[in-house]
Each structure stands twice: as C-alpha cells, then as structure tokens.
Design an enzyme around this catalytic site. Structure first.
Site, PDB file in Angstrom:
ATOM      1  N   GLY A   1       0.796  -1.215   0.000  1.00  0.00           N
ATOM      2  CA  GLY A   1       0.000   0.000   0.000  1.00  0.00           C
ATOM      3  C   GLY A   1       0.827   1.262   0.000  1.00  0.00           C
ATOM      4  CG  MET A   2       2.737   2.806   3.059  1.00  0.00           C
ATOM      5  SD  MET A   2       1.949   4.403   2.821  1.00  0.00           S
ATOM      6  CE  MET A   2       3.383   5.475   2.772  1.00  0.00           C
TER       7      MET A   2
ATOM      8  CG  ASP B   1       5.274   0.628   6.816  1.00  0.00           C
ATOM      9  OD1 ASP B   1       4.412  -0.028   6.236  1.00  0.00           O
ATOM     10  OD2 ASP B   1       5.335   1.880   6.783  1.00  0.00           O
TER      11      ASP B   1
ATOM     12  CG  ASP C   1       0.460  -0.628  10.858  1.00  0.00           C
ATOM     13  OD1 ASP C   1      -0.423  -1.354  11.352  1.00  0.00           O
ATOM     14  OD2 ASP C   1       0.759  -0.645   9.657  1.00  0.00           O
TER      15      ASP C   1
END
Length: 870
Positions: free
Chosen positions: A21-22, A151, A133
């Site tokens: 997603g990143m 992340d 996260d």
C-alpha cells in the site's frame, strides 16, 4: 513498475522485491559505494494524493531519525519523475508474518524476537516517535538472527492530537456505505483499545501491539481476531484472550503474566516503557550460561536455550509408542486389532538420516552416522541384528531404491542449509558395482514405479527445483523441498513444501505430472518424513503443530487423520505395500564433560538429562551446573559436583549463574518467577538460602569480585537503559558503577578487583570497565562474537570462547593479551564421543588454563520397523 537498469540518481535498479500500500520495493545498486540497497518508490500516479505523500514523507522522517540495530536503516531520500523514493538497507530473511505461517514459535525464539523488537521500539519512543502499526508483517527476521522494525509510515510524533471516537467508528463503517473516512490507523487485530476509540496513541499503544504479536507467536493465533473488523475491535475493547497455556503448555506463568501485562485495557496498567518489557522478557528468557541481557540484546552470541524437554530412553519411548497407538486403535472400536509391533533395527550410537525398503520387501537400506563417523549407507534385515556397509565412499547418503534393485545415492553429501544434504546423485546396483555419477547439486530423489526414471530435487541459485523426469521442472521454491515420493500409480508426486530455507516448518503438497500443485494440509511448525500409504490413496507424514512430531495421514481431498501421537519425535522414512513402515525415534540430552589438570582424556560429569554448565571453581576441582530438563523439575535444579567423579550435590531450585571464588556460595535466579527478577544465594555447605537483591528493578548476569564479598550485576530501573551495579553480599543497597547502556560479561572481575569486561549495548563491543568508576577502555583484538569466560592468572590477559560454526564443529578457547590484542588458541573443544553430537554449548576454564569443562548437546536416534499401524 521500474525496469532493470533504470537509474534513480546514483541507484541502479536490479530487480523488483515486492509491492504494498505504501509503494513498490526494489533491489538496487548504490554505484557510489558499491553496495546493494532497497528502494521504496511511491508511484507517481499515487504521489498526487496528499495523504499518501504525507505518510510516505513521515516514514522517511521518522525512521531516518533513528539509529538502532533493531530498526531499519534509512540511507537516503529522493524523487524520480515526480515519484518520491526512500533508500534503506537491504535485508535478507523473512517477515515474522511469513514465519508464523508455520504455526507458533518455540518459546525461546518468541521471547528473543519480542525483546529485540522492544529495544528497537524503545529507541523510537526516545525520539518521541510512536509506530502505531506494529504487526508481524512489519517485523523482519534477518538471516543472522537480528530483528528489524519496518514501516514507520503510520508513526506519529507524540505531540500531535488524536482522533475522536466518531472517526474511529467511521473507519469501521466505510464498507457499509459511510462516506466519511475515519482516521483510525493501524491493523485491526493489533490495535490498542485507545486506538480503537480514536484516542491519542502513545508508547503504551505500541506495547499493547507487541503483546498481541507475542501472544500470536506463542499460541499460533491472534489474540482478538474475529470474523469482521467490527467484532475484532469490540473484542479488543471488552474481551480477554484465551490463556496461551490452553494451546502451548511450554509457556510459563511468568511469561503468561508478561503477555497479560502488555494487553491490559487500561494503558496505565501496562508496562510503561518498551524497555520495561524488554527487561521483563530477559528475566524469563534464561540462557545457556550467558547473562540474560546478552541473551536478549545480543542473540548472535547466544547458544540455543536448553529448556524443558521430555526426553525418553529408546526402550521407554518404544513402550509408550506401542501403548499409545494400541489405545488409539482400541478407541476407534478396533477391538480385535492387535497393537502395532515395533522392532528395533539399529543398535549403534549415532543418527539415522534416511531408510528405504529393498525390492524384496525384507532388506532395509539406511544411511547413518555412527560413533561420530561420516555418513554411510548400510543394509540390514529384520531377522538380523547386524548391518553391513555398502562400501560407498563416505560421506554418502541414501535417496531411493527402485523395484529392480537400483539404488540412488548421494556422493560427497554435505550440509545444504539447516536440514538437508546436497551432493552428486549416483546410481548403483544392489547386485554390486561402483556408483555411476549422474547429476551434481542434488538434494532429493525418487524412482518411478517401473524403475525407469528418476525424480530429482536440485539446489539452484535462489532456491530448489523439483524435476521429473530430470530436466523437466514441475515446481520451484526459494525455500526447500523434502521427501518427494511418486505415487504407486505414477500419476502424482507428494512432497513437503517448506516455507523457509532456515526452518523445517511446511505443508504436504501434491503435484500432477503437468506441475499443477495442490496443498493438502495446513502449515506445520515442524514436518519431516513422508511416504504414500500402502493403498496409495493417502499420504502418511510426521509433523508437529508445536513440539514433538506425530504420525498423520491425509487424503488428496484433504481429510486429515492422526495415526499416532506419543511423547518424543518420530520421522517417517518409508511405507511398504503390506503396511509395514520404517521410522526413527530421537533422544536429545545435554551432557557435561571435564578435562582436569594432567588428564589425558575427558571425564564425564553428566548427572541427569540436561546438565548445563554454569561455573567452574578457580582451583578446578568443582563445577556448578543447572539441570534444566525433565529431571531438574519445574523450576530447574542447581547442582555442585567435584571433578573426581563423586556424586553431585543438589543445592536447591533455580538456575545457577556463578560460584563464589571461595566456593561457599552459588548465585541463582528463578526463571519462572514473575518480574522483576531477583538474585539469590545458595550455600554450598551448611547455611540457609537467602535473597541477595531487592527492589522493583531487574537483576541479571551476576559476576563475583575476587574476595567473594561482593558481586556486580546488570540491572535496570523502569524507564532507563541497563547498567552495571555493585552489590555487597552482607547487605546494603546496590549502587550503579557504569553509565546506562552497559551490561556485565560472563567472566569474573579482574584478579586485582579493579576492572571487569562489560558489553556496550549500542555496538555490542566488549570494553574494559573500571569498577571504581571512569571511562571504558577499548580492548584491542576483541571481537563482538567473543565471550569472555575467565581472567588469566597474570591479570593481563583473558580467556575467550567462540561457539562452533558450520565450517568448524569444534568450539574454541583463546587467550587474548589485553594490551597488545595478540590472540592465541588454547584449546579446540569436541567430546571424545562424537556420536550424535549436534551443538557445543558453553565452556569454563581455570585462571591457570589447567582445567576445562564444557557442555554439549547430543541427539541419538534408532531405526524401527513398525507393523500393524493403520
């Protein structure tokens, strides 16, 4: 997607690694420094999204502000064609998410991973950064055992405000038609209650997530996972997870308490810092003679934990197997069925690696290492207790036997990874003749039912391939392939599909002849040994969801059936058409040996089943050790034994750490006690045990001063990094003698009581530290993997220990001159009896180098013929 050769500034793209997603991640080459790096690129089509761009830039700022061995290193940032990119160190290994596909981890490994992650998160918290996260996918396990936090794209500087409860609910309702996106960030199963409510997340939110990750590593399932995100969030707010002991009996009450403390609903009731959590884990981790701090913070130095094992003698285990399978059959209503009969086929000491039935159904061929010798191929029969060598040049291994008597063997068999052997595939006839070489780089093979073709598994760059016939690739994997077996009808190939090159976890899979794969089972934490059932309508295999491997059957439709579950581990080798099976049973134990002054051979000091060295008296006459297996009891046992071979004396419960120079006291800890850990004194003669340390902070890694009146230990108060303390044994408060960030080494203080060897946590360097206070002094010639074990008598040199490696099975003791850095080899250590030797553990030496003691672990196995298993 960027193509190979594209340049982003000084970085040249080599190959894609993955996408998320990143952004997209690539392997690249830094042309300036000549090193490989990883590049995360946010696609230009997405970089116009202000929120995604903000999160990407926030990740760069957050992670770039950190410099810690347990946090991914950020090298550079830049942009290419309007797309920003992030340059980081290139990691080799796998994420914890991938590792957990194999089920729960061993307790020792789960503690080690969590302790390292907690240290990395503590460094982030020190910079005012909350990750928000943390989850298995963001915890990376490198090939050398290091944990890296990934992340920081959701990281939040702590001074920012949180979101409202309404926003949190909006985030969960989007799928139901809500138009306003919520701002609850993180992955639902690992979110803290305050994140679920949309309140500000601080350091204690990350601690909750770490607790959830630790729970999953120990239990094999998520703590609060439900069928939907809404139900999962409700469980986080209102429910308590199931006790881990319900699925993992190896989890101690102390470790359960730590998990519960992390998962408290109220942040005030949790650990208040990640360092508190790390040190609590250190207190229950134990170690093979290393300090708890070294165990948690320098895992590359630590030998595997020799904890509680159920070890049985071969005859005892055989009886339990018979009773277990017999009871199982009777329980299924087979009242007329006799219990299986087990016949032992091998009688020498060593390890069996493979076995197959010969074409006559009576001859049994097997490969084994006996009495510490190389791997050889042998044959035997059930009506004989003797085995004969096939006279194949060792080291050789057995792969397969054809119906016509052709034998596929592995010549020059050498370890290829953690669990397999590789070499040159050769063919020979049971009728006689020398082996004929066929193919190099082979790890596994099997004959077709008609004996005309060979299936092979080859070790290739980047993984392994399964080929049938040779040259036709049906399957390939970056991990490893084990026990490929062609079905009796020749239409299918069953094999074990392992998920990691460094792990024996995996699943049973079947290929058709076009290469179409079907996975038949879940992923097991340990799976070794596979064969088709007698009828060919099922696959038998030996696997374990947690500890000891049991015998199972699975059909092509995926119907799983337990055949036998008994204490101890089994490995299946072969199944004959009439239902007879070949399997091995293993026995593992830790042994203790000494090389006394003037002795020409070692003296065995092993007492029970897991005699783990703790310390050696300066005069070389007495050894202190811990019985950490089944014989040691629930809280282990501390023993003292003279090297003259007289019986060991039990001093009490606990895990031994150090023996006083005057021989009157043993320092012990109780690894299963709830934190904070304390140190205790056990008298070696008349006297009463007493608690040595007190206070609400943690105590570990004690070493004695020469006068036996005081000790040094590693301690840490809440909210602070570890440091070394001075503690008199006749009472009085402990006082710190080093800055934060230092821990004790394993050796005692110098003979003049002026200095000791400490480890600096920031770089794992060993330094000379003055006891009276002052700056540490670098030690020339000292390396991070060295373990100081004793000062030499002259006070100017020290003895160092290095564990055995794959290239050198012997561990080594060196003498290092502290002034010049000159290193001299003192002794290479291997037991005289090499049969079944698996690992060398710790060693001790006297100041005059006249006496040496050492521990090692031995794994012995026996081959059995089984009749009547269903």
């Amino acid at each position: 997607m960027l193509s190979t050769g594209v340049k982003l500034g000084p970085y040249e793209i080599v190959a894609p690694i993955g996408a998320g997603g990143m952004g997209e991640v690539y392997r690249a080459r830094d042309t300036r420094l000549g090193r490989d790096v990883a590049i995360k690129v946010l696609p230009a089509s997405s970089s116009s999204d202000p929120e995604r761009l903000r999160r990407f830039e926030q990740e760069a700022r957050a992670a770039g502000a950190l410099n810690h061995p347990n946090v991914l290193v950020i090298y550079d940032v830049g942009s290419h064609d309007g797309a920003p990119y992030l340059v980081t160190e290139l990691l080799e290994g796998e994420t914890l998410f991938e590792r957990l596909r194999g089920g729960p981890l061993p307790v020792r490994k789960a503690i080690d991973i969590t302790a390292q992650a907690a240290q990395g998160i503590a460094a982030a918290h020190d910079k005012g950064i909350v990750h928000r996260d943390l989850k298995p996918a963001n915890i990376f396990l490198t090939a050398d055992g290091r944990v890296k936090i990934l992340d920081f794209g959701l990281a939040k500087l702590t001074e920012r405000e949180g979101a409202a409860l309404g926003d949190a609910l909006a985030a969960t309702q989007t799928a139901a038609g809500a138009t306003e996106p919520g701002v609850v960030l993180g992955t639902v199963s690992y979110m803290s209650p305050e994140q679920v409510r949309g309140k500000p997340a601080d350091a204690r939110s990350d601690i909750f997530a770490l607790g959830a990750v630790l729970y999953e590593m120990l239990s094999g399932k998520r703590a609060f996972h439900r069928d939907s995100s809404v139900e999962t969030m409700a469980a986080i707010l209102k429910e308590e997870p199931e006790e881990i002991s319900a699925t993992n009996r190896n989890v101690s009450p102390a470790l359960q308490s730590i998990v519960d403390h992390c998962l408290e609903k109220d942040p005030q009731a949790r650990f208040q810092s990640a360092r508190d959590l790390a040190f609590a884990l250190e207190a229950v981790a134990g170690g093979s003679g290393l300090t708890a701090a070294e165990k948690a913070l320098a895992p590359a130095l630590a030998t595997p934990r020799r904890g509680r094992r159920l070890v049985f003698a071969a005859i005892g285990t055989l009886g339990l197997i018979v009773v277990g399978i017999g009871a199982y059959l009777l329980g299924r209503g087979a009242a007329s069925a006799l219990p299986p009969a087990y016949q032992r086929l091998t009688f020498r000491r060593g390890t069996v690696d493979a076995a197959r039935f010969g074409p006559d159904g009576q001859t049994v061929l097997y490969a084994a290492k006996w009495e510490g010798g190389p791997m050889e191929v042998y044959s035997t029969r059930p009506d004989s207790t003797e085995s004969r060598s096939l006279e194949i040049p060792p080291p050789s291994d057995l792969l397969a036997v054809s119906p016509s008597g052709e034998v596929a063997v592995l010549l020059g068999a050498q370890p290829a990874g953690a669990f397999s052997m590789a070499g040159t595939l050769a063919e020979m006839s049971l009728a006689g003749g020398a082996p004929r070489e066929i193919l190099k780089g082979v790890t596994q093979a099997d004959w077709s039912p008609d004996g005309k073709q060979l299936l092979v598994v080859r070790r290739q760059q980047g993984g392994e391939t399964l080929e049938y016939p040779i040259g036709k690739v049906l399957f390939q994997t970056p991990a490893w392939i084990a026990n490929p077996r062609i079905s009796p009808d020749g239409r299918r190939i069953a094999f074990i599909d392992h998920f990691s090159a460094s792990d024996d976890g995996g699943s049973v899979a079947v290929l058709d002849l076009a290469g179409k794969k079907q996975t038949l089972t879940r992923t097991w934490s340990s799976i070794r040994g596979l064969a088709w059932s007698p009828s060919g309508d099922a696959v038998w295999f030996t696997a374990s969801p947690r500890s000891s491997r049991a015998l199972y059957s699975v059909t092509p439709a995926g119907r799983l059936r337990l055949i036998s579950q008994v204490p101890g581990s089994m490995t299946l080798f072969d199944v004959a058409r009439d239902g007879r099976a070949l399997l091995k049973q293993e026995d593992e134990r830790t042994e203790l040996a000494a090389l006394p002054a003037g002795a020409t051979s070692e003296r065995t000091l092993t007492w029970l089943d897991w005699s783990l060295l703790s310390d050696l008296s300066p005069d070389g006459k007495t050894v202190l050790f811990t019985e950490a297996g089944e014989g040691g009891g629930a809280d282990y046992s501390v023993y003292l034994r003279k090297l003259d071979g007289s019986p060991a004396v039990r001093l009490g419960e606990g895990e031994a750490a150090a023996l006083s120079p005057n021989g009157q006291w043993a320092i012990v800890s109780h690894p299963h006690d709830p934190p904070p850990s304390q140190l205790f004194l056990l008298p070696t003669g008349a006297g009463e045990p007493r608690q040595l340390t007190s206070g609400d902070f943690y105590h570990a890694g004690p070493i004695w001063l020469p006068d036996s009146k005081a000790i040094l230990f590693t301690g840490r108060q809440s909210g602070h990094a570890p440091r070394v303390y001075f503690q008199p044994i006749d009472g009085g408060a402990a006082r710190p003698i080093t800055p934060e960030g230092f821990v004790t080494g394993r050796s005692s203080a110098s003979p003049d009581a002026k200095s000791f060897i400490a480890r600096r946590l920031s770089d794992r360097a060993l330094v000379l530290m003055p006891i009276a206070g002052g700056q540490p002094r670098p030690i020339p010639g000292m390396e991070p993997d060295d373990i100081p074990i004793q000062w030499a008598l002259d006070g100017r040199s020290i003895f160092l220990y290095r564990f055995a490696t794959l290239d050198s099975p012997a561990s080594k003791i060196f003498r290092l001159d502290l002034a010049t850095g000159k290193r001299v080899l003192v002794k290479e250590l291997l037991p005289a009896d090499l049969a079944g030797l698996s690992t060398m553990d710790l060693a001790g030496i006297t100041p005059d180098a006249a006496t040496i003691v050492f521990s090692y672990t031995r794994t012995l196995s026996n081959l059995y013929l089984v009749q009547g298993a269903r």
